[in-house]
Design a protein around this motif. Structure first.
Motif, mmCIF file in Angstrom:
data_model
loop_
_atom_site.group_PDB
_atom_site.id
_atom_site.type_symbol
_atom_site.label_atom_id
_atom_site.label_comp_id
_atom_site.label_asym_id
_atom_site.label_seq_id
_atom_site.Cartn_x
_atom_site.Cartn_y
_atom_site.Cartn_z
ATOM 1 N N LYS A 123 6.873 -1.498 5.066
ATOM 2 C CA LYS A 123 5.652 -1.303 4.550
ATOM 3 C C LYS A 123 5.274 -2.979 5.223
ATOM 4 C CE LYS A 123 7.306 0.759 0.142
ATOM 5 N NZ LYS A 123 7.638 0.393 -1.524
ATOM 6 N N ARG A 124 5.888 -3.436 5.730
ATOM 7 C CA ARG A 124 4.497 -4.535 6.350
ATOM 8 C C ARG A 124 3.076 -4.453 7.389
ATOM 9 N NH1 ARG A 124 8.765 -9.916 7.075
ATOM 10 N NH2 ARG A 124 8.635 -10.667 4.406
ATOM 11 N N GLU B 204 3.606 7.089 6.683
ATOM 12 C CA GLU B 204 4.921 6.351 6.529
ATOM 13 C C GLU B 204 4.187 4.495 8.127
ATOM 14 O OE1 GLU B 204 7.714 3.013 7.595
ATOM 15 O OE2 GLU B 204 6.920 4.271 8.644
ATOM 16 N N ALA B 205 3.651 3.048 7.548
ATOM 17 C CA ALA B 205 3.338 2.621 8.042
ATOM 18 C C ALA B 205 3.906 1.821 9.134
ATOM 19 C CB ALA B 205 3.131 0.796 7.184
ATOM 20 N N ASN C 278 0.460 -1.698 0.040
ATOM 21 C CA ASN C 278 0.089 -0.199 -0.173
ATOM 22 C C ASN C 278 0.556 1.407 0.228
ATOM 23 O OD1 ASN C 278 -1.939 1.991 0.335
ATOM 24 N ND2 ASN C 278 -3.019 1.166 2.330
ATOM 25 N N HIS C 279 1.658 1.697 -1.436
ATOM 26 C CA HIS C 279 2.133 2.529 -1.370
ATOM 27 C C HIS C 279 1.375 4.201 -1.171
ATOM 28 C CE1 HIS C 279 5.281 1.168 -3.024
ATOM 29 N NE2 HIS C 279 4.163 0.129 -3.520
ATOM 30 N N ALA C 280 -0.122 4.022 -0.938
ATOM 31 C CA ALA C 280 -0.747 5.050 -0.147
ATOM 32 C C ALA C 280 -0.792 5.304 0.777
ATOM 33 C CB ALA C 280 -1.883 5.336 -1.395
ATOM 34 N N PHE C 281 -0.617 4.518 2.073
ATOM 35 C CA PHE C 281 -0.446 4.790 3.123
ATOM 36 C C PHE C 281 -0.620 5.407 4.209
ATOM 37 C CE2 PHE C 281 0.581 4.106 7.628
ATOM 38 C CZ PHE C 281 0.167 3.176 8.351
ATOM 39 N N SER C 282 -1.296 6.009 4.577
ATOM 40 C CA SER C 282 -1.784 6.844 5.165
ATOM 41 C C SER C 282 -2.711 6.551 6.700
ATOM 42 C CB SER C 282 -2.518 8.284 5.248
ATOM 43 O OG SER C 282 -3.753 8.347 3.860
ATOM 44 N N LEU C 283 -2.353 7.577 7.679
ATOM 45 C CA LEU C 283 -3.346 7.699 8.850
ATOM 46 C C LEU C 283 -3.511 8.979 9.239
ATOM 47 C CD1 LEU C 283 -4.589 5.370 10.711
ATOM 48 C CD2 LEU C 283 -2.925 5.176 12.378
ATOM 49 N N ALA C 284 -5.060 9.389 9.588
ATOM 50 C CA ALA C 284 -5.221 10.648 9.869
ATOM 51 C C ALA C 284 -5.970 10.321 11.698
ATOM 52 C CB ALA C 284 -5.994 11.528 8.859
ATOM 53 N N ALA D 134 8.299 8.417 7.470
ATOM 54 C CA ALA D 134 9.708 8.019 7.197
ATOM 55 C C ALA D 134 10.305 8.544 5.829
ATOM 56 C CB ALA D 134 10.002 7.282 7.762
ATOM 57 N N ALA D 135 10.074 8.416 4.636
ATOM 58 C CA ALA D 135 9.902 7.568 3.108
ATOM 59 C C ALA D 135 11.057 9.033 3.041
ATOM 60 C CB ALA D 135 9.129 8.131 2.193
ATOM 61 N N LYS D 136 12.169 8.011 1.933
ATOM 62 C CA LYS D 136 13.389 9.414 1.582
ATOM 63 C C LYS D 136 12.410 11.107 0.589
ATOM 64 C CE LYS D 136 16.243 5.540 1.692
ATOM 65 N NZ LYS D 136 17.518 4.863 0.774
ATOM 66 N N ARG D 137 10.549 10.351 -0.002
ATOM 67 C CA ARG D 137 10.604 12.031 -0.009
ATOM 68 C C ARG D 137 10.591 13.595 0.856
ATOM 69 N NH1 ARG D 137 5.971 8.739 -0.295
ATOM 70 N NH2 ARG D 137 4.652 9.733 1.663
ATOM 71 N N PRO D 138 10.874 14.398 0.376
ATOM 72 C CA PRO D 138 10.825 15.503 1.374
ATOM 73 C C PRO D 138 9.472 15.557 2.155
ATOM 74 C CG PRO D 138 11.725 16.186 -1.498
ATOM 75 C CD PRO D 138 11.202 14.590 -1.525
ATOM 76 N N LEU D 139 9.754 16.123 2.919
ATOM 77 C CA LEU D 139 8.438 17.019 3.762
ATOM 78 C C LEU D 139 8.025 18.231 3.475
ATOM 79 C CD1 LEU D 139 8.915 14.930 7.424
ATOM 80 C CD2 LEU D 139 8.402 13.923 5.176
ATOM 81 N N ASP D 140 7.471 18.477 2.103
ATOM 82 C CA ASP D 140 7.449 19.494 1.330
ATOM 83 C C ASP D 140 5.402 19.857 1.513
ATOM 84 O OD1 ASP D 140 9.741 20.247 1.961
ATOM 85 O OD2 ASP D 140 9.973 20.079 0.102
#
Length: 646
Positions: free
Chosen positions: A317-318, A199-200, A3-9, A38-44
């Protein structure tokens, strides 16, 4: 699962994790946001909605948004993005570049102020009423984990000052880690907070995940550890999932697990059985053989890793399967079952132990003595081939989750007999690495201020070794390229036609299927042992097997570091431009003196540098311009040295 689109609000009111534009909606409503990824993409992701919010409120007088960043490099990155979003560059004030006019500008109009911790602290010292006169509506803590790591006590003091100015501001906080104690404190000050985790594994830790790690020397021992865990945990009252990547282990598990309590999944054909398992509340254990992207399991309470995946990112990701079981920490009525995860490590998967240990330490997870001992043993085996993190040697710690350097010290880092651990040293400067880090060769040592200097024969040893290397490799039969096993030892690098230097290889890329030609052209990282301490890239084709006699000689070059001196602007590392002012005062091949504070292997920490040709006042003034003394960093480094000395 994938689930690459993982998000929890999670908020103080019910929020759907699938709600579109939840981040933008939250910011434009004037509410607070904690964004963890925690992914490598910027938090922008907050930049665009924050600029929209600023434009909506810009008609108000003295309306200000404060963006606090950890480093100057990060400030420049964000400034470019803010300038692109804002209609006028005059709405954006950078504290360092406009320090003289910043106070006047802030008192006259609305603005978006961006600054590092050090810059804002200096600005507030010069102008105490700086933020009091302006109406501070919104505070952004960009990359909180780095702000804390590199802002130190300055950041803590700044936080207290900000809370006194506005107790309930709109907060926008980004971080690579879920830092439980710090985040809970921020939530007390936040206005209508929303925690958005993308991030999971960090989301699972936020939900109270408890990790249990077991080490096994054999498949039978690993199987027994699993059975013991299942007996301790009431799996019939939980939703349990077991990851198993090996076909052999999958078949063994199929035989060992009770048939009535286990459901297997091998591929798409088993999906109907999985759908039935999804509808059940508790009972059967789901056993997954391999990666299954078609599955959308998200209600697991106990996650077992019988086999580890090939990469750390896949492992993280697991934990997306725990998604719907993660309790909302912002709601006091939450009462859900404890999330558990068992990690079984065999000899092959122990390569992930360093990352796993670092993660557990960062998040306060309990670590038993057996696991710590195994980790220390593993670190000792790989220590020479893995360089100690430069940020760790500068600040005394590193909080970068994706950092690939070594952070735990090993036996190889213990001080050796040829390196003084106290007193005073006289050294030849070989290279200026940073304003606080120098490659050097020892010339003399004295134990106390009253004792006389004792000349060290290192210079003569280096000259003799060079002549021996030239004579030895002048014979073609001695010019033998190292095989993969010999790369783990000290090698010799051919610098030029008649020039050779000893090196140790610090990184070798995977080359299991490489042809002989590909192996010779493979690029590895090497660290010089005698010429200086520089780490650089080299092809295997320029490396030669080093006779054992020369391997046993201790490195003739070492590192001298000014302990506690860190970049002024809170930078994670020194910038290349910082070296030039120091290079005008210190010169290669010059002889300098220093007081020894502590020693780590071939690194000597000192508290000052002196020299006959060095103007003390000019040098100290230049250091004050470039950096600052951080007593906390000094204490952390001294404690770090004690851990390996004990």
């Amino acid at each position: 699962m994938d689930n690459h689109a993982f998000s929890l609000a999670h908020a103080q009111q019910a929020v759907s994790s699938s709600k579109q534009n939840v981040l933008t909606t939250q910011i434009l409503a004037g509410d607070s946001l904690l964004l963890i990824d925690a992914a490598k993409r910027p938090l922008d992701e907050y930049v665009q909605p924050l600029c929209q919010l600023y434009k909506l409120d810009s008609s108000r007088q003295q309306h200000m948004i404060l963006v606090l960043v950890a480093t100057r490099k990060r400030l420049l990155q964000l400034r470019a993005q803010f300038e692109k979003q804002l209609d006028s560059r005059q709405d954006l004030i950078c504290a360092a570049e406009e320090s003289e006019a910043a106070a006047q500008l802030l008192s006259k109009r609305s603005c978006l102020l961006i600054a590092t911790t050090a810059e804002l602290s200096a600005l507030m010292t010069q102008t105490p009423q700086l933020l009091t006169d302006a109406h501070l509506d919104c505070i952004v803590f960009d990359e909180l984990d780095r702000l804390q790591a590199y802002g130190g006590s300055c950041f803590q003091a700044l936080e207290l000052a900000l809370w006194q100015l506005c107790s309930k501001p709109q907060l926008v906080v980004t971080s690579r880690l879920w830092l439980a104690a710090e985040m809970q404190q921020l939530l007390q000050h936040a206005k209508q907070p929303l925690v958005l985790l993308q991030e999971a594994l960090e989301a699972a830790v936020y939900g109270g995940l408890q990790l249990q790690v077991e080490l096994g020397n054999s498949g039978a021992q690993q199987m027994q550890q699993l059975m013991d865990y299942l007996q301790q945990q009431p799996y019939k009252k939980q939703r349990t999932l077991i990851y198993c990547a090996s076909e052999t282990d999958f078949q063994e598990l199929q035989q060992q697990l009770p048939k009535d309590d286990c459901i297997l999944h091998r591929g798409r054909g088993d999906k109907p059985r999985l759908d039935r398992w999804q509808r059940q509340n508790t009972g059967q254990i789901l056993l997954l053989r391999a990666h299954a992207p078609e599955l959308l399991v998200d209600n697991v309470q106990s996650l077992i890793h019988f086999n580890m995946p090939s990469t750390w990112s896949q492992f993280r990701k697991r934990f997306a399967v725990l998604k719907t079981q993660i309790p909302n920490a912002l709601l006091s009525t939450t009462n859900q079952q404890q999330l558990q995860s068992l990690i079984l490590l065999n000899k092959q998967s122990q390569r992930m132990l360093p990352q796993l240990m670092e993660f557990m330490q960062q998040h306060g997870q309990p670590i038993d003595e057996k696991l710590a001992a195994t980790h220390a043993q593993l670190q000792s085996l790989v220590a020479r081939q893995c360089v100690i993190c430069p940020v760790l040697l500068l600040h005394g710690h590193c909080l970068t989750p994706t950092c690939q350097y070594r952070h735990v010290l090993a036996d190889v880092d213990r001080s050796c007999a040829t390196v003084p651990t106290a007193g005073f040293i006289r050294f030849q400067l070989l290279k200026i690495c940073t304003p606080s880090h120098f490659a050097a060769r020892l010339v003399a040592h004295r134990a106390t201020a009253q004792s006389s200097w004792h000349t060290l024969p290192v210079q003569q040893q280096y000259a003799e070794l060079q002549q021996q290397l030239i004579s030895y490799y002048a014979m073609p039969e001695h010019c033998v390229a190292p095989n993969p096993q010999e790369l783990q030892q000290t090698c010799v690098r051919q610098i030029a036609a008649n020039s050779y230097e000893r090196v140790c290889v610090t990184f070798v890329p995977p080359a299991d299927s490489a042809t002989p030609q590909q192996y010779q052209n493979m690029t590895v990282r090497v660290k010089h042992l005698d010429l200086n301490t520089v780490i650089c890239h080299a092809k295997v084709s320029v490396l030669l097997v080093c006779p054992l006699t020369w391997q046993q000689i201790d490195p003739l070059a070492l590192d001298v570091r000014l302990i506690g001196l860190v970049p002024y602007n809170g930078e994670e590392i020194w910038q290349y431009s910082d070296i030039q002012p120091i290079a005008e005062l210190l010169h290669p091949d010059g002889i300098y003196e220093a007081n020894v504070v502590s020693t780590l292997a071939h690194t000597i920490f000192v508290d000052n540098i002196r020299g006959l040709q060095l103007e003390k006042v000019s040098y100290e003034e230049q250091l004050q311009c470039l950096g600052k003394f951080d007593s906390n960093a000094k204490q952390r480094l001294q404690q770090l040295v004690k851990t390996v000395a004990s």
